[in-house]
Structure formats: structure tokens, C-alpha cells
Design an enzyme around this catalytic site. Structure first.
Site, PDB file in Angstrom:
ATOM      1  CE  LYS A 192     -11.423  -6.147   1.573  1.00 44.92           C
ATOM      2  NZ  LYS A 192     -10.216  -5.329   1.426  1.00 44.92           N
ATOM      3  CB  SER A 196      -4.623  -6.504   4.139  1.00 43.29           C
ATOM      4  OG  SER A 196      -4.025  -5.262   3.910  1.00 43.29           O
ATOM      5  CG  HIS A 223      -1.956  -0.978   1.313  1.00 44.94           C
ATOM      6  ND1 HIS A 223      -2.138  -1.781   2.419  1.00 44.94           N
ATOM      7  CD2 HIS A 223      -2.917  -1.334   0.427  1.00 44.94           C
ATOM      8  CE1 HIS A 223      -3.165  -2.589   2.211  1.00 44.94           C
ATOM      9  NE2 HIS A 223      -3.652  -2.336   1.012  1.00 44.94           N
ATOM     10  NE  ARG A 251      -3.005  -7.617  -4.803  1.00 46.58           N
ATOM     11  CZ  ARG A 251      -3.749  -8.075  -3.841  1.00 46.58           C
ATOM     12  NH1 ARG A 251      -3.194  -8.499  -2.730  1.00 46.58           N
ATOM     13  NH2 ARG A 251      -5.050  -8.136  -3.951  1.00 46.58           N
TER      14      ARG A 251
END
Length: 160
Positions: free
Chosen positions: A44, A130, A20, A93
Site C-alpha cells: 500500500k 480507507s 473500522h 464487506r
């Protein structure tokens, strides 16, 4: 006269990672001001409460002169409008990240006229997320090479 461009780097940052920070630093090199918008994704399950995530983000970006953190509630485009931001910056990514972020970028442009810039993850951060770091930490793994010292300490305290 040069136009001042404010960019928003949104995320849940649970926890904020060096990946990040790579995206945030790269955005700070391109835009006049960067706001790191710490939000909540209703899909989440979080390790840290919103206030702790915000605190860790503030600590992580404190040394970057044109970057500040803010909490976000509601729609990202509304937050951008309220803060005078014309660009959203997201890191990607893999192809699946791109597919998701492209849909979000098109929606944000349609709803609010906000452009999105997608930055590819740095080579050393391409596999860092994360979620993976939380899983590694929950199973006793050392995540210190992927997070700031303050984040590593917070994770260790949270899991003890």
C-alpha cells in the site's frame, strides 16, 4: 472459572474509518480485551506516516474501555503470541474480502494456531474503505460522515 480472551483487530488504518470502529466496537462487546494492531502493508501507498496513523487510532478508540492500540511490526501471529491473543477479528464487506481473509485465516491458523473471526460489515459501512475515502478526499469530496472529527481534520490538513 471464565477464560479471558484477548482479540486482535489488525489493519493499516490509513485512515481509520467508522466502519473500522464498528468492527472494533462489536469485537469489544464479545471479547474481554481487544488490541487494535496498527501495522504496515508493504503493498500500500500511505496517506499518513505510521506514527500519525497510530495517533489517530488511539484517539478513535480512547472511549472504549476494553480496547487499546498497539503498533505491529512483522508477522501478525507473532504479535498475537507476544500479547497473549488467541483470536484475530477482521471485518469483511464483499465476497472478495472474504476470499482474501479466508486465505489469511487459514495461514494464521497453520502457522500459529490463531483462530480468526470474520465479522460482516454493518449495512451502513459496507461500501466504506480507507482507499475509497482517500480518493474522495484527494478529489475534494467531503468524507466527514465516514470518519471521526479528528481523522477528518487530519485528512484536511494533510491535503492542504
Amino acid at each position: 472459572m471464565e477464560k479471558s480472551v484477548i482479540a486482535v483487530v489488525p489493519g493499516s488504518f490509513d485512515p481509520i474509518t467508522l466502519g473500522h470502529l464498528d468492527i472494533i466496537n462489536r469485537a469489544a462487546a464479545v471479547f474481554n480485551e481487544v488490541i487494535v494492531a496498527v501495522g504496515r502493508n508493504t503493498t500500500k501507498n500511505y496517506m499518513f506516516e505510521p506514527n500519525k496513523r497510530f495517533e489517530l487510532v488511539c484517539d478513535a478508540v480512547s472511549g472504549i474501555k476494553n480496547v487499546r492500540a498497539a503498533s505491529i511490526e512483522g508477522l501478525l501471529i507473532d504479535f498475537c503470541r507476544e500479547n497473549g491473543a488467541s483470536v484475530i477479528v477482521k471485518g469483511v464487506r464483499f465476497g472478495s474480502d472474504f476470499d482474501y481473509e479466508l486465505q489469511m485465516a487459514q495461514m494464521n491458523r497453520a502457522l500459529g494456531g490463531i483462530e480468526t473471526v470474520l465479522l460482516p460489515a454493518g449495512r451502513e459501512f459496507g461500501t466504506v474503505s480507507s482507499s475509497i475515502l482517500r480518493e474522495v478526499a484527494h478529489n475534494g469530496g467531503d468524507i466527514s460522515q465516514f470518519v471521526t472529527p479528528a481523522v477528518n481534520q487530519a485528512v484536511l490538513e494533510r491535503l492542504s
